[in-house]
Design a protein around this motif. Structure first.
Motif, PDB file in Angstrom:
ATOM      1  N   ILE A 133       0.871  -1.175   0.000  1.00 28.47           N
ATOM      2  CA  ILE A 133       0.000   0.000   0.000  1.00 28.47           C
ATOM      3  C   ILE A 133       0.907   1.223   0.000  1.00 28.47           C
ATOM      4  O   ILE A 133       1.807   1.328   0.837  1.00 28.47           O
ATOM      5  CB  ILE A 133      -0.924   0.035   1.231  1.00 28.47           C
ATOM      6  CG1 ILE A 133      -1.764  -1.245   1.310  1.00 28.47           C
ATOM      7  CG2 ILE A 133      -1.826   1.269   1.204  1.00 28.47           C
ATOM      8  CD1 ILE A 133      -2.630  -1.340   2.553  1.00 28.47           C
ATOM      9  N   VAL A 134       0.676   2.147  -0.929  1.00 27.85           N
ATOM     10  CA  VAL A 134       1.587   3.289  -1.062  1.00 27.85           C
ATOM     11  C   VAL A 134       0.857   4.621  -0.884  1.00 27.85           C
ATOM     12  O   VAL A 134      -0.302   4.771  -1.266  1.00 27.85           O
ATOM     13  CB  VAL A 134       2.320   3.279  -2.424  1.00 27.85           C
ATOM     14  CG1 VAL A 134       3.244   2.083  -2.524  1.00 27.85           C
ATOM     15  CG2 VAL A 134       1.342   3.280  -3.598  1.00 27.85           C
ATOM     16  N   LEU A 138      -0.818  -4.208  -5.378  1.00 23.68           N
ATOM     17  CA  LEU A 138      -0.358  -2.898  -4.912  1.00 23.68           C
ATOM     18  C   LEU A 138      -1.568  -1.964  -4.875  1.00 23.68           C
ATOM     19  O   LEU A 138      -2.191  -1.692  -5.903  1.00 23.68           O
ATOM     20  CB  LEU A 138       0.701  -2.319  -5.849  1.00 23.68           C
ATOM     21  CG  LEU A 138       1.247  -0.948  -5.421  1.00 23.68           C
ATOM     22  CD1 LEU A 138       2.123  -1.090  -4.182  1.00 23.68           C
ATOM     23  CD2 LEU A 138       2.023  -0.286  -6.555  1.00 23.68           C
ATOM     24  N   PHE A 139      -1.893  -1.488  -3.683  1.00 24.29           N
ATOM     25  CA  PHE A 139      -2.973  -0.512  -3.529  1.00 24.29           C
ATOM     26  C   PHE A 139      -2.384   0.895  -3.577  1.00 24.29           C
ATOM     27  O   PHE A 139      -1.480   1.228  -2.803  1.00 24.29           O
ATOM     28  CB  PHE A 139      -3.695  -0.709  -2.192  1.00 24.29           C
ATOM     29  CG  PHE A 139      -4.629  -1.888  -2.163  1.00 24.29           C
ATOM     30  CD1 PHE A 139      -5.946  -1.752  -2.565  1.00 24.29           C
ATOM     31  CD2 PHE A 139      -4.180  -3.123  -1.726  1.00 24.29           C
ATOM     32  CE1 PHE A 139      -6.816  -2.839  -2.537  1.00 24.29           C
ATOM     33  CE2 PHE A 139      -5.041  -4.217  -1.685  1.00 24.29           C
ATOM     34  CZ  PHE A 139      -6.362  -4.080  -2.093  1.00 24.29           C
ATOM     35  N   LEU A 162       4.813   0.128  -9.337  1.00 21.03           N
ATOM     36  CA  LEU A 162       3.715  -0.136 -10.266  1.00 21.03           C
ATOM     37  C   LEU A 162       4.064  -1.237 -11.261  1.00 21.03           C
ATOM     38  O   LEU A 162       3.213  -2.047 -11.636  1.00 21.03           O
ATOM     39  CB  LEU A 162       3.343   1.143 -11.028  1.00 21.03           C
ATOM     40  CG  LEU A 162       2.737   2.289 -10.212  1.00 21.03           C
ATOM     41  CD1 LEU A 162       2.566   3.530 -11.084  1.00 21.03           C
ATOM     42  CD2 LEU A 162       1.404   1.883  -9.608  1.00 21.03           C
ATOM     43  N   LEU A 163       5.332  -1.270 -11.681  1.00 20.49           N
ATOM     44  CA  LEU A 163       5.750  -2.225 -12.706  1.00 20.49           C
ATOM     45  C   LEU A 163       6.008  -3.614 -12.151  1.00 20.49           C
ATOM     46  O   LEU A 163       5.974  -4.599 -12.899  1.00 20.49           O
ATOM     47  CB  LEU A 163       7.012  -1.708 -13.412  1.00 20.49           C
ATOM     48  CG  LEU A 163       6.864  -0.402 -14.189  1.00 20.49           C
ATOM     49  CD1 LEU A 163       8.214   0.037 -14.747  1.00 20.49           C
ATOM     50  CD2 LEU A 163       5.839  -0.555 -15.316  1.00 20.49           C
ATOM     51  N   VAL A 179      -2.456  -3.765  -9.848  1.00 21.89           N
ATOM     52  CA  VAL A 179      -2.462  -2.419  -9.272  1.00 21.89           C
ATOM     53  C   VAL A 179      -3.915  -1.988  -9.051  1.00 21.89           C
ATOM     54  O   VAL A 179      -4.714  -1.963  -9.993  1.00 21.89           O
ATOM     55  CB  VAL A 179      -1.748  -1.400 -10.186  1.00 21.89           C
ATOM     56  CG1 VAL A 179      -1.891   0.019  -9.625  1.00 21.89           C
ATOM     57  CG2 VAL A 179      -0.273  -1.769 -10.334  1.00 21.89           C
ATOM     58  N   VAL A 180      -4.250  -1.676  -7.792  1.00 21.50           N
ATOM     59  CA  VAL A 180      -5.604  -1.246  -7.442  1.00 21.50           C
ATOM     60  C   VAL A 180      -5.568   0.245  -7.100  1.00 21.50           C
ATOM     61  O   VAL A 180      -4.917   0.660  -6.138  1.00 21.50           O
ATOM     62  CB  VAL A 180      -6.163  -2.046  -6.250  1.00 21.50           C
ATOM     63  CG1 VAL A 180      -7.594  -1.596  -5.937  1.00 21.50           C
ATOM     64  CG2 VAL A 180      -6.114  -3.541  -6.540  1.00 21.50           C
ATOM     65  N   ASN A 181      -6.239   1.018  -7.898  1.00 21.13           N
ATOM     66  CA  ASN A 181      -6.268   2.470  -7.779  1.00 21.13           C
ATOM     67  C   ASN A 181      -7.587   2.882  -7.124  1.00 21.13           C
ATOM     68  O   ASN A 181      -8.659   2.724  -7.707  1.00 21.13           O
ATOM     69  CB  ASN A 181      -6.125   3.074  -9.192  1.00 21.13           C
ATOM     70  CG  ASN A 181      -6.481   4.541  -9.260  1.00 21.13           C
ATOM     71  OD1 ASN A 181      -6.280   5.296  -8.322  1.00 21.13           O
ATOM     72  ND2 ASN A 181      -7.028   4.952 -10.407  1.00 21.13           N
TER      73      ASN A 181
END
Length: 332
Positions: A33-34, A94-95, A112-113, A118-120
């Motif tokens: 989570i970022v 990755l949130f 991201l890569l 990837v959950v936005n």
């Protein structure tokens, strides 16, 4: 306004997206989570609440900051779990929370890569839908409000610690429930959070009634040097690096100034320019009734909401001021 058919279509799409997210979570163990650059209460509240919930579900969760955690929010539960970016991290999911585009992620953009999915999740109208799964709702008051709904709908763990983080995110992003982004849903969620048992009075004291002497000195200095333009409809203030040095304040101590200036009776647009370096200026804009802050910031590659937006200009603070004023004149 959405037609009945369109509303049903959107609700069906939301169910499909959330089911896909549920499957991804169930099939994943390593979750990242970022946060975004210059994180606010909603960003910190949302990443912590989701992170705690997923950890209590039994997942391995890493919460990564791309910038400092503002001192206002260091009291939050599990805040020490937010760590600096590290190399060679890979995640099943990755949130990315409360970030309208990848550029807002700073060093966290590199993940991201190397992530399976990837959950936005966001509420900014300017969001670019950069995820594999995008849950973007500009009608929500905050990203924390969206997280609460997801936790409920996906039957994820929810306790006092999680609820406290969500409350902080919602409260700070709605101006203590005063902005026009507040809806009946927002109040309903706040009611549920209080029923869970959080100490809202204690939380509010820690956020709003613990202003440091350094912040107070900076506030007085910056407001005293602010100016009014366009028949007193525009208020401009600047935070110089020398102001921070003279008051021994931190960059985050300028929070709240732009809102204070907006609340002046005649002011429709308030602008706070923050000197980052000699050639980089961060800009925060707030509006009151009829000017779209998001459109102003779009001119400089930024964005946000109708009444609150921001951008970064790669010019010195005086040049940035001139550029911003010229754009605002087209809307005032």
């Amino acid at each position: 306004m959405l037609t009945k058919n369109k509303l049903m279509e959107n609700q069906k799409m939301n169910r499909i997206i959330k089911q896909k997210l549920s499957n991804e979570i169930n099939n994943s163990n390593c979750i990242g989570i970022v946060s975004h650059l210059n994180p606010d209460g909603d960003n910190i509240g949302s990443i912590l609440s989701l992170g705690i919930s997923l950890e209590k579900l039994g997942k391995t969760v890493t919460i990564l900051k791309s910038d400092y955690v503002p001192s206002d929010f260091l009291f939050l539960p599990y805040v020490n779990k937010i760590i600096k970016p590290e190399d060679n991290l890979k995640f099943d999911i990755l949130f990315v929370l409360d970030s309208s585009d990848p550029e807002r992620l700073g060093d966290n953009k590199k993940y991201l890569l190397d992530s399976g999915c990837v959950v936005n999740i966001d509420h900014h109208i300017s969001n670019t839908n950069f995820g594999d799964i995008n849950i973007v709702d500009p009608r929500s008051s905050s990203t924390s409000e969206i997280i609460f709904k997801l936790i409920e709908e996906l039957n994820l763990p929810l306790d006092i610690d999680i609820a406290t983080c969500i409350y902080v995110g919602i409260s700070t992003d709605t101006g203590r429930f005063m902005y026009e982004n507040v809806t009946s849903s927002t109040h309903s969620i706040a009611s549920k959070i209080l029923e869970i048992g959080i100490d809202a009075y204690d939380v509010n004291k820690k956020i709003y009634q613990k202003r440091s002497l350094e912040r107070t000195k900076l506030f007085i200095k910056v407001v005293a040097s602010s100016k009014l333009l366009c028949s007193n409809k525009v208020s401009i203030a600047k935070v110089m690096l020398e102001d921070l040095n003279e008051t021994n304040a931190k960059p985050e101590d300028s929070d709240g100034i732009v809102e204070f200036l907006r609340d002046t009776e005649t002011v429709e647009v308030s602008v706070l320019l923050k000197e980052v370096t000699n050639n980089i200026t961060r800009v925060s804009i707030r509006t009151k009734d009829y000017v779209d802050a998001n459109k102003i910031c779009n001119h400089f590659g930024g964005g946000g909401h109708l009444r609150a937006a921001g951008c970064t200009i790669e010019k010195n603070i005086d040049e940035s001021e001139s550029l911003i004023i010229e754009v605002i004149k087209n809307y005032i």
